[in-house]
Design a protein around this motif. Structure first.
Motif, PDB file in Angstrom:
ATOM      1  N   HIS A   1       0.831  -1.212   0.000  1.00  0.00           N
ATOM      2  CA  HIS A   1       0.000   0.000   0.000  1.00  0.00           C
ATOM      3  C   HIS A   1       0.863   1.257   0.000  1.00  0.00           C
ATOM      4  O   HIS A   1       0.614   2.189  -0.779  1.00  0.00           O
ATOM      5  CB  HIS A   1      -0.918  -0.009   1.217  1.00  0.00           C
ATOM      6  N   LEU A   2       1.890   1.301   0.859  1.00  0.00           N
ATOM      7  CA  LEU A   2       2.784   2.454   0.874  1.00  0.00           C
ATOM      8  C   LEU A   2       3.465   2.613  -0.481  1.00  0.00           C
ATOM      9  O   LEU A   2       3.606   3.735  -0.984  1.00  0.00           O
ATOM     10  CB  LEU A   2       3.839   2.296   1.972  1.00  0.00           C
ATOM     11  N   GLY A   3       3.871   1.501  -1.065  1.00  0.00           N
ATOM     12  CA  GLY A   3       4.546   1.571  -2.356  1.00  0.00           C
ATOM     13  C   GLY A   3       3.678   2.175  -3.437  1.00  0.00           C
ATOM     14  O   GLY A   3       4.157   2.946  -4.274  1.00  0.00           O
ATOM     15  N   GLN A   4       2.391   1.858  -3.435  1.00  0.00           N
ATOM     16  CA  GLN A   4       1.483   2.419  -4.438  1.00  0.00           C
ATOM     17  C   GLN A   4       1.435   3.942  -4.347  1.00  0.00           C
ATOM     18  O   GLN A   4       1.350   4.631  -5.366  1.00  0.00           O
ATOM     19  CB  GLN A   4       0.088   1.829  -4.266  1.00  0.00           C
ATOM     20  N   HIS A   5       1.488   4.470  -3.122  1.00  0.00           N
ATOM     21  CA  HIS A   5       1.444   5.919  -2.947  1.00  0.00           C
ATOM     22  C   HIS A   5       2.747   6.574  -3.403  1.00  0.00           C
ATOM     23  O   HIS A   5       2.741   7.529  -4.187  1.00  0.00           O
ATOM     24  CB  HIS A   5       1.151   6.270  -1.482  1.00  0.00           C
ATOM     25  N   PHE A   6       3.871   6.082  -2.892  1.00  0.00           N
ATOM     26  CA  PHE A   6       5.147   6.715  -3.230  1.00  0.00           C
ATOM     27  C   PHE A   6       5.479   6.547  -4.715  1.00  0.00           C
ATOM     28  O   PHE A   6       6.084   7.438  -5.318  1.00  0.00           O
ATOM     29  CB  PHE A   6       6.262   6.149  -2.349  1.00  0.00           C
ATOM     30  N   GLU A   7       5.077   5.443  -5.304  1.00  0.00           N
ATOM     31  CA  GLU A   7       5.315   5.251  -6.739  1.00  0.00           C
ATOM     32  C   GLU A   7       4.462   6.186  -7.586  1.00  0.00           C
ATOM     33  O   GLU A   7       4.801   6.458  -8.743  1.00  0.00           O
ATOM     34  CB  GLU A   7       5.041   3.797  -7.112  1.00  0.00           C
ATOM     35  N   ALA A   8       3.355   6.661  -7.012  1.00  0.00           N
ATOM     36  CA  ALA A   8       2.490   7.579  -7.754  1.00  0.00           C
ATOM     37  C   ALA A   8       3.080   8.979  -7.855  1.00  0.00           C
ATOM     38  O   ALA A   8       2.684   9.768  -8.721  1.00  0.00           O
ATOM     39  CB  ALA A   8       1.112   7.652  -7.099  1.00  0.00           C
ATOM     40  N   PHE A   9       4.038   9.305  -6.967  1.00  0.00           N
ATOM     41  CA  PHE A   9       4.610  10.649  -6.952  1.00  0.00           C
ATOM     42  C   PHE A   9       5.729  10.763  -7.999  1.00  0.00           C
ATOM     43  O   PHE A   9       6.861  11.118  -7.693  1.00  0.00           O
ATOM     44  CB  PHE A   9       5.158  10.988  -5.564  1.00  0.00           C
ATOM     45  N   THR A  10       5.406  10.440  -9.221  1.00  0.00           N
ATOM     46  CA  THR A  10       6.404  10.467 -10.286  1.00  0.00           C
ATOM     47  C   THR A  10       6.697  11.892 -10.725  1.00  0.00           C
ATOM     48  O   THR A  10       5.882  12.813 -10.533  1.00  0.00           O
ATOM     49  CB  THR A  10       5.915   9.673 -11.506  1.00  0.00           C
ATOM     50  N   GLU A  11       7.853  12.070 -11.327  1.00  0.00           N
ATOM     51  CA  GLU A  11       8.240  13.405 -11.809  1.00  0.00           C
ATOM     52  C   GLU A  11       7.352  13.855 -12.946  1.00  0.00           C
ATOM     53  O   GLU A  11       7.149  15.052 -13.161  1.00  0.00           O
ATOM     54  CB  GLU A  11       9.705  13.399 -12.238  1.00  0.00           C
ATOM     55  N   THR A  12       6.784  12.909 -13.679  1.00  0.00           N
ATOM     56  CA  THR A  12       5.901  13.259 -14.799  1.00  0.00           C
ATOM     57  C   THR A  12       4.616  13.911 -14.307  1.00  0.00           C
ATOM     58  O   THR A  12       4.170  14.921 -14.859  1.00  0.00           O
ATOM     59  CB  THR A  12       5.562  12.002 -15.612  1.00  0.00           C
ATOM     60  N   ILE A  13       4.020  13.338 -13.254  1.00  0.00           N
ATOM     61  CA  ILE A  13       2.745  13.848 -12.744  1.00  0.00           C
ATOM     62  C   ILE A  13       2.950  14.937 -11.703  1.00  0.00           C
ATOM     63  O   ILE A  13       2.160  15.883 -11.604  1.00  0.00           O
ATOM     64  CB  ILE A  13       1.911  12.691 -12.147  1.00  0.00           C
ATOM     65  N   PHE A  14       4.026  14.851 -10.908  1.00  0.00           N
ATOM     66  CA  PHE A  14       4.303  15.841  -9.860  1.00  0.00           C
ATOM     67  C   PHE A  14       5.675  16.486 -10.111  1.00  0.00           C
ATOM     68  O   PHE A  14       6.609  16.313  -9.320  1.00  0.00           O
ATOM     69  CB  PHE A  14       4.274  15.179  -8.479  1.00  0.00           C
ATOM     70  N   PRO A  15       5.798  17.257 -11.173  1.00  0.00           N
ATOM     71  CA  PRO A  15       7.107  17.812 -11.527  1.00  0.00           C
ATOM     72  C   PRO A  15       7.633  18.849 -10.545  1.00  0.00           C
ATOM     73  O   PRO A  15       8.844  19.077 -10.468  1.00  0.00           O
ATOM     74  CB  PRO A  15       6.858  18.440 -12.904  1.00  0.00           C
ATOM     75  N   ALA A  16       6.731  19.491  -9.770  1.00  0.00           N
ATOM     76  CA  ALA A  16       7.147  20.553  -8.852  1.00  0.00           C
ATOM     77  C   ALA A  16       7.345  20.060  -7.424  1.00  0.00           C
ATOM     78  O   ALA A  16       7.675  20.855  -6.538  1.00  0.00           O
ATOM     79  CB  ALA A  16       6.125  21.688  -8.865  1.00  0.00           C
ATOM     80  N   LEU A  17       7.166  18.767  -7.177  1.00  0.00           N
ATOM     81  CA  LEU A  17       7.227  18.236  -5.814  1.00  0.00           C
ATOM     82  C   LEU A  17       8.611  18.461  -5.206  1.00  0.00           C
ATOM     83  O   LEU A  17       9.624  18.032  -5.758  1.00  0.00           O
ATOM     84  CB  LEU A  17       6.890  16.749  -5.818  1.00  0.00           C
ATOM     85  N   GLN A  18       8.640  19.131  -4.043  1.00  0.00           N
ATOM     86  CA  GLN A  18       9.893  19.459  -3.368  1.00  0.00           C
ATOM     87  C   GLN A  18      10.064  18.731  -2.042  1.00  0.00           C
ATOM     88  O   GLN A  18      11.190  18.481  -1.621  1.00  0.00           O
ATOM     89  CB  GLN A  18       9.975  20.973  -3.116  1.00  0.00           C
ATOM     90  N   ARG A  19       8.949  18.419  -1.377  1.00  0.00           N
ATOM     91  CA  ARG A  19       9.068  17.770  -0.062  1.00  0.00           C
ATOM     92  C   ARG A  19       7.845  16.905   0.220  1.00  0.00           C
ATOM     93  O   ARG A  19       6.721  17.233  -0.188  1.00  0.00           O
ATOM     94  CB  ARG A  19       9.265  18.788   1.044  1.00  0.00           C
ATOM     95  N   VAL A  20       8.114  15.822   0.931  1.00  0.00           N
ATOM     96  CA  VAL A  20       7.057  14.967   1.478  1.00  0.00           C
ATOM     97  C   VAL A  20       7.194  15.021   2.992  1.00  0.00           C
ATOM     98  O   VAL A  20       8.237  14.643   3.544  1.00  0.00           O
ATOM     99  CB  VAL A  20       7.176  13.516   0.972  1.00  0.00           C
ATOM    100  N   LYS A  21       6.160  15.507   3.669  1.00  0.00           N
ATOM    101  CA  LYS A  21       6.189  15.643   5.127  1.00  0.00           C
ATOM    102  C   LYS A  21       5.466  14.469   5.767  1.00  0.00           C
ATOM    103  O   LYS A  21       4.341  14.132   5.383  1.00  0.00           O
ATOM    104  CB  LYS A  21       5.538  16.963   5.552  1.00  0.00           C
ATOM    105  N   LEU A  22       6.108  13.866   6.746  1.00  0.00           N
ATOM    106  CA  LEU A  22       5.557  12.714   7.445  1.00  0.00           C
ATOM    107  C   LEU A  22       5.043  13.143   8.816  1.00  0.00           C
ATOM    108  O   LEU A  22       5.829  13.534   9.685  1.00  0.00           O
ATOM    109  CB  LEU A  22       6.628  11.630   7.598  1.00  0.00           C
ATOM    110  N   TYR A  23       3.722  13.089   8.998  1.00  0.00           N
ATOM    111  CA  TYR A  23       3.089  13.474  10.260  1.00  0.00           C
ATOM    112  C   TYR A  23       2.733  12.217  11.051  1.00  0.00           C
ATOM    113  O   TYR A  23       2.497  11.147  10.488  1.00  0.00           O
ATOM    114  CB  TYR A  23       1.821  14.284  10.004  1.00  0.00           C
ATOM    115  N   GLY A  24       2.681  12.343  12.378  1.00  0.00           N
ATOM    116  CA  GLY A  24       2.376  11.205  13.216  1.00  0.00           C
ATOM    117  C   GLY A  24       3.633  10.410  13.539  1.00  0.00           C
ATOM    118  O   GLY A  24       4.760  10.907  13.431  1.00  0.00           O
ATOM    119  N   ASP A  25       3.442   9.162  13.926  1.00  0.00           N
ATOM    120  CA  ASP A  25       4.565   8.307  14.333  1.00  0.00           C
ATOM    121  C   ASP A  25       4.975   7.393  13.175  1.00  0.00           C
ATOM    122  O   ASP A  25       4.293   6.420  12.864  1.00  0.00           O
ATOM    123  CB  ASP A  25       4.163   7.473  15.552  1.00  0.00           C
ATOM    124  N   TRP A  26       6.094   7.724  12.561  1.00  0.00           N
ATOM    125  CA  TRP A  26       6.636   6.923  11.458  1.00  0.00           C
ATOM    126  C   TRP A  26       7.901   6.167  11.866  1.00  0.00           C
ATOM    127  O   TRP A  26       8.611   5.614  11.016  1.00  0.00           O
ATOM    128  CB  TRP A  26       6.978   7.839  10.274  1.00  0.00           C
TER     129      TRP A  26
END
Length: 391
Positions: free
Chosen positions: A339-364
Motif C-alpha cells: 500500500h505504501l509503495g502504491q502511494h510513493f510510486e504515484a509521486f512520479t516526476e511526470t505527474i508531480f514535476p514541482a514536488l519538493q518535499r514529502v512531510k511525514l506526520y504522526g509516528d513513522w
C-alpha cells in the motif's frame, strides 16, 4: 524556629502559571482560526482544561479572582441560565478587595446548541442576550443535540458578531426556517471578519434561496458530512480569500463539481480526513482533477486510495502524509508495504514535476527505520525531494 514566609509572586506571574496550567492538547484545535495540517476537531469538542479551571477558582478568594476569567473563556449557553448572565454582566463583589469584574469580555468560544434557541414566542430569547453581551467571541459552535425539541415557530434575529473568526456549524432544517441565529447565511452576514468555517448537515432545497454571503477574509473551509444542496449553496457564496479546503467526510464524489467550477483558481491546499471512504473511493483523483492549482496536499495514507491521475500537477510542491493506522493490515506486513509503495510510486516526476518535499506526520519511527522504506523514497530523494518528519 519558625520558617520564613515564602515571597509573594507578582500577579502577572500567577496569571501566566494559570494560563499554562489550563492548556491541553485539545485547546489549540478548539480555538484555531488558521489552517494547520491534520488538526482533528470535534464539533462537540470539550476542552479538558475546564475541570482544572474549576479547581483553581475554588482554592482561595485571590485565585478565584485571577482564574475566573479563564473559566469563562469557553461557555455553553443553555436556554435559560440567570447565574451565567449575572457573571457576564456584573461579576462578583465580596466587598473585601477580591471583586471579580464582569466576565463578558473574557468569553472567546461559545457553544450554542439548538435546544437553546427554540422559538416558541415572538419575544427575544435569553441566549441571544447572553451572546450579545460578549464583545470578544472568536468561535461560535452550533450543534444539533439529541434533546433538541422541534419548536421553531417564530422568526428570530442574530446580534452583530464583528469579533467572530471561526464558526463550527451543523445545519438544522427546522431551526433554519426561523432565520437569525438559527440560519447560517444570516449569522455569516453578521460576521464579516470570519476566517475559518466548518459545516455539516443536509439542507433542504428551499434553503438555496436565501441571503447572499460575502466573506472577504475566509481562508479555510472544512466540509464535514454535507449533501449536494449544501455544496451548491456554498459555491454561490463570494469567498475571495478561500485557500484551504478540508474534506472530512464524503458521501458521493459527484456532488462537489460546483466547488471545482467556482474555486479552482484560488484553492491552494486540500486535506482529506480520517475516513475509510477515501480508501474505498479514489477521491484523490477527483480532487487533483478539480483543483488544478494545488500547492499542498495532505491526507492519511492508510485511509486513502493511492492517487491515479494523468493530469500533471504543475504547482503542487508539498505532500503531507499522516501515519494513523487502519485495521486492514499490520505495520511491516507485505500488504502494508504494498500500500505504501502504491502511494510513493504515484509521486512520479511526470505527474508531480514541482514536488519538493514529502512531510511525514504522526509516528513513522517503525517505518522510517526499515530498509524497505528507504527503497520506496529513493526515487524521490534522487530527484532532490526532501523527506521530512514533522513532530
Amino acid at each position: 524556629m519558625a520558617s520564613a514566609a515564602l515571597p509573594a509572586l507578582p500577579i502577572e506571574l500567577w496569571l501566566q502559571i494559570f494560563r499554562w496550567a489550563t492548556l491541553t492538547p485539545s485547546t489549540p484545535a478548539l480555538y484555531a482560526t488558521e489552517y494547520r495540517p491534520f488538526e482533528i476537531t470535534d464539533i462537540r469538542g470539550y476542552d479538558e482544561a475546564r475541570s482544572m479551571k474549576r479547581t483553581l477558582v475554588l482554592v482561595c478568594k485571590h485565585w478565584r479572582m485571577w482564574a475566573t476569567p479563564l473559566l469563562y473563556e469557553d461557555i455553553l449557553i443553555p436556554r435559560a441560565h440567570l447565574p451565567l448572565n449575572r457573571m457576564l454582566r456584573e461579576g462578583e463583589d465580596h466587598h473585601d478587595g477580591t471583586a471579580i469584574p464582569p466576565c463578558a469580555r473574557a468569553v472567546r468560544r461559545v457553544q450554542l446548541p439548538y435546544s437553546s434557541t427554540v422559538i416558541t414566542s415572538p419575544k427575544p430569547i435569553e441566549p441571544l442576550e447572553v451572546l450579545a453581551l460578549c464583545p470578544s467571541v472568536e468561535v461560535l459552535v452550533r450543534t444539533a443535540d439529541a434533546l433538541s425539541p422541534i419548536a421553531y415557530e417564530f422568526d428570530t434575529v442574530c446580534p452583530p458578531l464583528p469579533s467572530l473568526k471561526r464558526v463550527d456549524w451543523w445545519h438544522h432544517n427546522e431551526a433554519a426556517r426561523t432565520g437569525g441565529i438559527n440560519s447560517l447565511p444570516h449569522v455569516l452576514g453578521e460576521a464579516p471578519n470570519l476566517e475559518y468555517l466548518s459545516v455539516g448537515g443536509e439542507i433542504w432545497p428551499n434553503f438555496l434561496v436565501g441571503p447572499s454571503v460575502h466573506l472577504p477574509h475566509l481562508a479555510t473551509l472544512r466540509l464535514r458530512r454535507v449533501n449536494a444542496f449544501f455544496v451548491l449553496q456554498l459555491s454561490r457564496w463570494k469567498l475571495p480569500a478561500l485557500t484551504h479546503v478540508i474534506f472530512e467526510h464524503i458521501q458521493s464524489a459527484d456532488i462537489y463539481w460546483p466547488l471545482w467550477t467556482e474555486f479552482d483558481a484560488q484553492v491552494r491546499t486540500v486535506e482529506l480526513g480520517l475516513s475509510l471512504r477515501f480508501y474505498v473511493r479514489d477521491f484523490l483523483a477527483v480532487v487533483l482533477g478539480g483543483f488544478t492549482h494545488l500547492e499542498e496536499l495532505n491526507y492519511y495514507i492508510h485511509f486513502t486510495h493511492a492517487p491515479r491521475t494523468d493530469r500533471p500537477q504543475e504547482a503542487l510542491h508539498t505532500i503531507g502524509l499522516h501515519s494513523s493506522a487502519n485495521s486492514f493490515y499490520r505495520t511491516g506486513s507485505p500488504e502494508f508495504w504494498s500500500h505504501l509503495g502504491q502511494h510513493f510510486e504515484a509521486f512520479t516526476e511526470t505527474i508531480f514535476p514541482a514536488l519538493q518535499r514529502v512531510k511525514l506526520y504522526g509516528d513513522w519511527s517503525d517505518v522510517t527505520e526499515d530498509k524497505e522504506f528507504e527503497q520506496l523514497v529513493k526515487p524521490l530523494r534522487d530527484r532532490g525531494c526532501k523527506i521530512e518528519t514533522v513532530a
